[in-house]
Scaffold this motif. Structure first.
Motif, mmCIF file in Angstrom:
data_model
loop_
_atom_site.group_PDB
_atom_site.id
_atom_site.type_symbol
_atom_site.label_atom_id
_atom_site.label_comp_id
_atom_site.label_asym_id
_atom_site.label_seq_id
_atom_site.Cartn_x
_atom_site.Cartn_y
_atom_site.Cartn_z
ATOM 1 N N SER A 192 17.777 5.149 -1.854
ATOM 2 C CA SER A 192 18.454 5.989 -2.827
ATOM 3 C C SER A 192 19.644 6.650 -2.155
ATOM 4 C CB SER A 192 17.492 7.047 -3.378
ATOM 5 O OG SER A 192 18.044 7.715 -4.485
ATOM 6 N N ALA A 193 20.542 7.199 -2.961
ATOM 7 C CA ALA A 193 21.715 7.877 -2.414
ATOM 8 C C ALA A 193 21.296 9.115 -1.630
ATOM 9 C CB ALA A 193 22.665 8.271 -3.547
ATOM 10 N N ALA A 194 22.071 9.450 -0.619
ATOM 11 C CA ALA A 194 21.726 10.582 0.247
ATOM 12 C C ALA A 194 21.673 11.889 -0.541
ATOM 13 C CB ALA A 194 22.738 10.685 1.388
ATOM 14 N N GLU A 195 22.578 12.083 -1.510
ATOM 15 C CA GLU A 195 22.594 13.350 -2.244
ATOM 16 C C GLU A 195 21.336 13.518 -3.101
ATOM 17 O OE1 GLU A 195 24.930 12.754 -6.461
ATOM 18 O OE2 GLU A 195 26.058 13.574 -4.785
ATOM 19 N N ASP A 196 20.696 12.388 -3.481
ATOM 20 C CA ASP A 196 19.476 12.477 -4.282
ATOM 21 C C ASP A 196 18.325 13.100 -3.503
ATOM 22 O OD1 ASP A 196 20.885 11.148 -6.228
ATOM 23 O OD2 ASP A 196 19.929 9.201 -5.884
ATOM 24 N N LEU A 197 18.423 13.053 -2.178
ATOM 25 C CA LEU A 197 17.289 13.437 -1.339
ATOM 26 C C LEU A 197 17.570 14.686 -0.522
ATOM 27 C CD1 LEU A 197 16.446 9.780 -0.461
ATOM 28 C CD2 LEU A 197 15.063 11.324 -1.838
ATOM 29 N N LEU A 198 18.500 15.475 -1.013
ATOM 30 C CA LEU A 198 18.801 16.731 -0.335
ATOM 31 C C LEU A 198 17.613 17.682 -0.429
ATOM 32 C CD1 LEU A 198 20.877 18.688 0.977
ATOM 33 C CD2 LEU A 198 21.473 19.387 -1.350
ATOM 34 N N GLY A 199 17.094 18.090 0.706
ATOM 35 C CA GLY A 199 16.021 19.078 0.741
ATOM 36 C C GLY A 199 16.606 20.473 0.884
ATOM 37 N N VAL A 200 16.027 21.431 0.181
ATOM 38 C CA VAL A 200 16.535 22.804 0.211
ATOM 39 C C VAL A 200 15.643 23.630 1.133
ATOM 40 C CG1 VAL A 200 17.011 24.870 -1.138
ATOM 41 C CG2 VAL A 200 17.502 22.608 -2.103
ATOM 42 N N ASN A 201 16.163 23.974 2.292
ATOM 43 C CA ASN A 201 15.419 24.766 3.266
ATOM 44 C C ASN A 201 16.109 26.075 3.615
ATOM 45 O OD1 ASN A 201 13.207 22.860 3.869
ATOM 46 N ND2 ASN A 201 14.888 21.548 4.540
ATOM 47 N N SER A 202 17.317 26.255 3.117
ATOM 48 C CA SER A 202 18.088 27.457 3.448
ATOM 49 C C SER A 202 18.998 27.792 2.268
ATOM 50 C CB SER A 202 18.928 27.222 4.706
ATOM 51 O OG SER A 202 19.933 26.251 4.445
ATOM 52 N N ARG A 203 19.596 28.971 2.326
ATOM 53 C CA ARG A 203 20.550 29.350 1.281
ATOM 54 C C ARG A 203 21.747 28.404 1.280
ATOM 55 N NH1 ARG A 203 18.429 33.887 -1.774
ATOM 56 N NH2 ARG A 203 17.048 34.964 -0.335
ATOM 57 N N GLU A 204 22.144 27.929 2.448
ATOM 58 C CA GLU A 204 23.251 26.982 2.516
ATOM 59 C C GLU A 204 22.876 25.679 1.814
ATOM 60 O OE1 GLU A 204 26.157 24.809 5.831
ATOM 61 O OE2 GLU A 204 24.593 26.221 6.464
ATOM 62 N N ASP A 205 21.653 25.202 2.049
ATOM 63 C CA ASP A 205 21.185 23.998 1.358
ATOM 64 C C ASP A 205 21.171 24.212 -0.151
ATOM 65 O OD1 ASP A 205 20.753 22.765 3.801
ATOM 66 O OD2 ASP A 205 18.603 23.194 3.827
ATOM 67 N N ALA A 230 0.827 -1.205 0.000
ATOM 68 C CA ALA A 230 0.000 0.000 0.000
ATOM 69 C C ALA A 230 0.862 1.255 0.000
ATOM 70 C CB ALA A 230 -0.924 0.001 1.219
ATOM 71 N N VAL A 231 2.030 1.161 0.612
ATOM 72 C CA VAL A 231 2.926 2.313 0.734
ATOM 73 C C VAL A 231 4.355 1.849 0.467
ATOM 74 C CG1 VAL A 231 3.771 4.165 2.230
ATOM 75 C CG2 VAL A 231 1.429 3.313 2.511
ATOM 76 N N VAL A 232 5.072 2.606 -0.357
ATOM 77 C CA VAL A 232 6.516 2.404 -0.534
ATOM 78 C C VAL A 232 7.194 3.728 -0.199
ATOM 79 C CG1 VAL A 232 8.387 1.772 -2.087
ATOM 80 C CG2 VAL A 232 6.141 0.706 -2.357
ATOM 81 N N VAL A 233 8.116 3.693 0.737
ATOM 82 C CA VAL A 233 8.800 4.898 1.206
ATOM 83 C C VAL A 233 10.213 4.910 0.638
ATOM 84 C CG1 VAL A 233 9.678 6.117 3.242
ATOM 85 C CG2 VAL A 233 7.426 5.020 3.306
ATOM 86 N N LEU A 234 10.657 6.063 0.206
ATOM 87 C CA LEU A 234 12.019 6.221 -0.279
ATOM 88 C C LEU A 234 12.925 6.546 0.898
ATOM 89 C CD1 LEU A 234 13.793 6.213 -2.804
ATOM 90 C CD2 LEU A 234 13.318 8.649 -3.061
ATOM 91 N N GLY A 235 13.868 5.654 1.173
ATOM 92 C CA GLY A 235 14.780 5.841 2.290
ATOM 93 C C GLY A 235 16.181 6.157 1.838
ATOM 94 N N PHE A 236 16.998 6.630 2.760
ATOM 95 C CA PHE A 236 18.395 6.939 2.458
ATOM 96 C C PHE A 236 19.210 6.850 3.732
ATOM 97 C CE2 PHE A 236 16.599 10.743 4.058
ATOM 98 C CZ PHE A 236 17.598 11.610 4.465
ATOM 99 N N ARG A 237 20.521 6.784 3.573
ATOM 100 C CA ARG A 237 21.427 6.633 4.710
ATOM 101 C C ARG A 237 22.401 7.812 4.738
ATOM 102 N NH1 ARG A 237 21.034 1.181 6.519
ATOM 103 N NH2 ARG A 237 19.820 -0.088 5.044
ATOM 104 N N PRO A 238 22.041 8.908 5.394
ATOM 105 C CA PRO A 238 22.934 10.076 5.452
ATOM 106 C C PRO A 238 24.120 9.804 6.359
ATOM 107 C CG PRO A 238 21.037 10.424 6.857
ATOM 108 C CD PRO A 238 20.795 9.124 6.145
ATOM 109 N N GLU A 239 25.184 10.568 6.152
ATOM 110 C CA GLU A 239 26.343 10.431 7.036
ATOM 111 C C GLU A 239 25.957 10.757 8.474
ATOM 112 O OE1 GLU A 239 29.751 12.595 5.799
ATOM 113 O OE2 GLU A 239 29.784 11.733 3.776
ATOM 114 N N ASP A 240 25.142 11.769 8.643
ATOM 115 C CA ASP A 240 24.656 12.144 9.973
ATOM 116 C C ASP A 240 23.133 12.085 9.957
ATOM 117 O OD1 ASP A 240 24.047 13.146 12.431
ATOM 118 O OD2 ASP A 240 24.851 15.156 12.082
ATOM 119 N N PRO A 241 22.532 11.083 10.583
ATOM 120 C CA PRO A 241 21.073 10.940 10.542
ATOM 121 C C PRO A 241 20.322 11.840 11.512
ATOM 122 C CG PRO A 241 22.025 9.158 11.814
ATOM 123 C CD PRO A 241 23.174 9.982 11.324
#
Length: 467
Positions: free
Chosen positions: A240-253, A148-159
């Protein structure tokens, strides 16, 4: 409350017909773009901030395109007409109150009425998810176990800060937010990206059951996993790779995302036969098109809308935007090609030359310290250093036409509208205000006056005064 907003008059006419008559694809998408983005500290909606020359949400829609979704609905907030225009022709629905991610997806229920395939939920501020990853999500949801649900997960260096995905023998068993996790759960590396694939038959039924009994009083999309499990349905995870799931919430992001997308564009260019002498210094737009055997020197920037044919050399420190460069041309160093510049085969554009809304035809040379705007430079013409086409009179732009094989002497000003015929010559230092016939010489120059011995006498007098 939800309000469907097909973009433009044509969209308002065709969207209801599309929903009624179009055959259903296996995929639909809901793109969440209602966030205010307060951390960006900007009057521009967060999803419209540019990444490689295109709004963040544009990258998300582009990643969806290969899946050919039956419907793509973008959820926006009040007063986000600019976002609605940017995502056209995709329809938008308005989340009038920002009550959480599950509430946001629910706003698309009417727009997706009757859809029974896979519903992808994406985020307008998560622009780097590849199309191939979305295809894997859909494949997992439509696989033999039909979760019913498939979630996209990732393994960041710092979770730190991310919800953890709890996976057991039967697949995804739950999602726990970090603040609610046990120490054992916090040690898990597999994190929730928020991107999901839902079975369309049950998606909105599950979403309608999501409650808001939490500290923020919001309706969380992650709760659909527990609700699906309680109903006896399986849930799965795709990684998926961590860089694929980078969310942009700030100018630094945003800067981090720019680094990632530029690296991808550089690798793609080199794989396609482009030589980058200093790749880390070259910046591309999302739509830059370079042919084989193009050579790009250091510190070159490509704005949107650039097409460069095979065999072109672009030397260092050039800036190109909304222009075309044909086979064999030589550009730079330190050249600027502005919108509307059209550089033909084997033309040369040299150092500190600016071309705007002008055609430089085959074999022509504009090699030094020159501005060419609103003009045509004929084949094999030679434009001397310091030449300026004076194209603007303070109110209107005017055209300069320079014929084939013409020669324009250094430090000349061509006051448009004006034409210089084929094979004509303009003497150095001239200001040309009238047409020059083919094969003629035109020059405007004060007569030279020579005073013998004057310089020697002047120097001697100054030396005496200085003693």
């Amino acid at each position: 409350m939800s309000r469907v907003q097909p973009c433009g008059t044509l969209g308002r006419v065709l969207f209801p017909l599309f929903r009624t008559l179009a055959p259903m694809s296996q995929t639909a998408a809901v793109v969440l773009a209602a966030g205010q983005g307060t951390r960006m500290r900007s009057s521009l909606p967060k999803v419209l901030h540019p990444l490689a020359g295109r709004p963040l949400v544009g990258h998300v829609l582009d990643a969806l395109a290969p899946l050919a979704p039956a419907r793509t609905v973008v959820v926006i907030g009040p007063g986000m007409e600019a976002v609605a225009q940017a995502v056209a022709p995709h329809p938008t629905v308005e989340q009038t109150e920002r009550l959480g991610t599950a509430h946001a997806v629910l706003q698309a229920r009417d727009a997706l009425a009757g859809f029974t395939g896979t519903v992808l939920v994406l985020y307008g501020d998560t622009p780097l998810v590849p199309s191939a990853t979305l295809e894997r999500l859909v494949a997992a949801q439509t696989g033999p176990e039909a979760p019913a649900v498939v979630v996209l997960g990732f393994r960041p260096e710092d979770p730190t800060g991310y919800g953890r995905l709890l996976v057991g023998p039967e697949g995804l068993e739950g999602i726990v937010e970090e603040k609610d996790a046990t120490s054992e759960q916090r040690a898990l590396r597999l994190c929730n990206s928020g991107v999901m694939a839902l079975e369309g038959r049950v998606a909105f039924e599950l979403l309608a059951q999501v409650g808001n009994a939490n500290a923020k009083g919001e309706y969380y999309l992650t709760d659909v996993v527990a609700l699906a499990r309680a109903a006896g349905r399986r849930c799965h995870v795709v990684e998926s790779a961590a860089e694929d799931l980078l969310g942009v919430n700030s100018r630094e992001d945003l800067a981090t995302a720019e680094r990632v997308v530029q690296e991808r564009l550089r690798r793609a260019a080199m794989s396609a036969g482009v030589t980058l002498s200093a790749p880390e210094t070259v910046f591309f737009s999302w739509d830059t098109r370079l042919g084989e055997d193009v050579t790009v020197g250091p510190f070159v920037t490509f704005g949107p809308g650039v097409t460069v044919a095979s065999g072109v050399e672009i030397k260092g420190f050039c800036h190109l935007e909304a222009c075309t460069v044909a086979t064999g041309a030589l550009i730079g160093p330190y050249a600027r090609l502005r919108p509307g510049a059209r550089i033909a085969e084997n033309a040369h554009i040299g150092n500190f030359v600016e071309i705007k809304n002008a055609t430089v035809e085959t074999g022509a040379k504009v090699n030094h310290l020159t501005y060419i705007g609103d003009a045509r430079i004929g084949s094999r013409a030679n434009i001397g250093a310091g030449t300026i086409t004076c194209n603007y009179d303070g109110f209107f732009k005017h055209h300069t036409d320079i014929g084939a094989d013409a020669f324009i002497g250094s430090n000349s000003a061509l006051v448009a509208p004006v034409s210089v015929g084929d094979g004509a010559m303009v003497g150095a230092g001239s200001t040309i205000t009238s047409d020059v016939p083919a094969g003629a010489l035109a020059l405007t120059r004060a007569p030279q006056e020579t005073r013998d011995g004057w310089a020697r006498r002047f120097v001697e007098r100054m030396r005496r005064l200085k003693r």
